[in-house]
Design a protein around this motif. Structure first.
Motif, PDB file in Angstrom:
ATOM      1  N   UNK A 177      43.547  -8.346 128.260  1.00  0.00           N
ATOM      2  CA  UNK A 177      43.520  -9.154 127.033  1.00  0.00           C
ATOM      3  C   UNK A 177      42.094  -9.266 126.492  1.00  0.00           C
ATOM      4  N   UNK A 178      41.982  -9.356 125.190  1.00  0.00           N
ATOM      5  CA  UNK A 178      40.660  -9.433 124.569  1.00  0.00           C
ATOM      6  C   UNK A 178      40.459 -10.790 123.908  1.00  0.00           C
ATOM      7  N   UNK A 179      39.213 -11.099 123.647  1.00  0.00           N
ATOM      8  CA  UNK A 179      38.871 -12.364 122.992  1.00  0.00           C
ATOM      9  C   UNK A 179      39.613 -12.464 121.657  1.00  0.00           C
ATOM     10  N   UNK A 180      40.224 -13.625 121.437  1.00  0.00           N
ATOM     11  CA  UNK A 180      40.977 -13.855 120.199  1.00  0.00           C
ATOM     12  C   UNK A 180      42.444 -13.485 120.276  1.00  0.00           C
TER      13      UNK A 180
ATOM     14  N   UNK B 244      40.930 -14.217 135.002  1.00  0.00           N
ATOM     15  CA  UNK B 244      41.189 -15.577 134.542  1.00  0.00           C
ATOM     16  C   UNK B 244      41.035 -15.590 133.032  1.00  0.00           C
ATOM     17  N   UNK B 245      42.050 -16.071 132.357  1.00  0.00           N
ATOM     18  CA  UNK B 245      42.001 -16.195 130.905  1.00  0.00           C
ATOM     19  C   UNK B 245      41.609 -17.628 130.563  1.00  0.00           C
TER      20      UNK B 245
ATOM     21  N   UNK C  91      31.179 -24.049 127.957  1.00  0.00           N
ATOM     22  CA  UNK C  91      30.023 -23.634 127.177  1.00  0.00           C
ATOM     23  C   UNK C  91      30.035 -22.133 126.973  1.00  0.00           C
ATOM     24  N   UNK C  92      29.854 -21.727 125.732  1.00  0.00           N
ATOM     25  CA  UNK C  92      29.814 -20.320 125.377  1.00  0.00           C
ATOM     26  C   UNK C  92      28.421 -19.920 124.930  1.00  0.00           C
TER      27      UNK C  92
ATOM     28  N   UNK D 194      37.792 -16.261 126.549  1.00  0.00           N
ATOM     29  CA  UNK D 194      36.975 -15.470 127.476  1.00  0.00           C
ATOM     30  C   UNK D 194      37.874 -14.940 128.587  1.00  0.00           C
ATOM     31  N   UNK D 195      37.503 -13.799 129.148  1.00  0.00           N
ATOM     32  CA  UNK D 195      38.202 -13.208 130.286  1.00  0.00           C
ATOM     33  C   UNK D 195      37.174 -12.994 131.379  1.00  0.00           C
TER      34      UNK D 195
END
Length: 101
Positions: A64-67, A92-93, A41-42, A81-82
């Motif tokens: 790392x970034x979203x996307x 955790x990716x 869930x986001x 999400x990170x």
């Protein structure tokens, strides 16, 4: 070094747990962890997600970034999400299929 730091060092020191993932041009050693329920869930509700996360020990060159795209086991994913562990020793990716969102 606290007990959690030592545990992370021991876990990432065991080659049996480690696999490679490619983020941009950088190859990282990671640990794949299953997610029991593949629904995550986001901010806007349920997000279709893959059923595992990748943990990477800190520090990393650039978080790392979203996307951002991640290649793991010859498949391409994107970061949804990170999250950082409570001791700030690993991330955790949470991954998503590149066709989602």
């Amino acid at each position: 070094m606290g007990i959690f730091d030592r545990a992370i060092t021991d876990i990432f020191g065991c080659g049996d747990f480690l696999e490679d993932c490619l983020i941009g041009e950088c190859c990282y050693k990671c640990i794949c962890s299953p997610i029991d329920d593949s629904v995550v869930y986001g901010d806007i509700g349920a997000v279709d997600d893959v059923n595992f996360t990748l943990s990477i020990r800190l520090p990393v060159g650039k978080t790392p970034s979203r996307g951002q795209k991640v290649r793991f086991r010859n498949a391409l994913y994107k970061v949804s999400d990170v999250t950082y562990d409570s001791a700030n020793t690993s991330i955790a990716l949470h991954l998503q299929s590149v066709s989602k969102g």
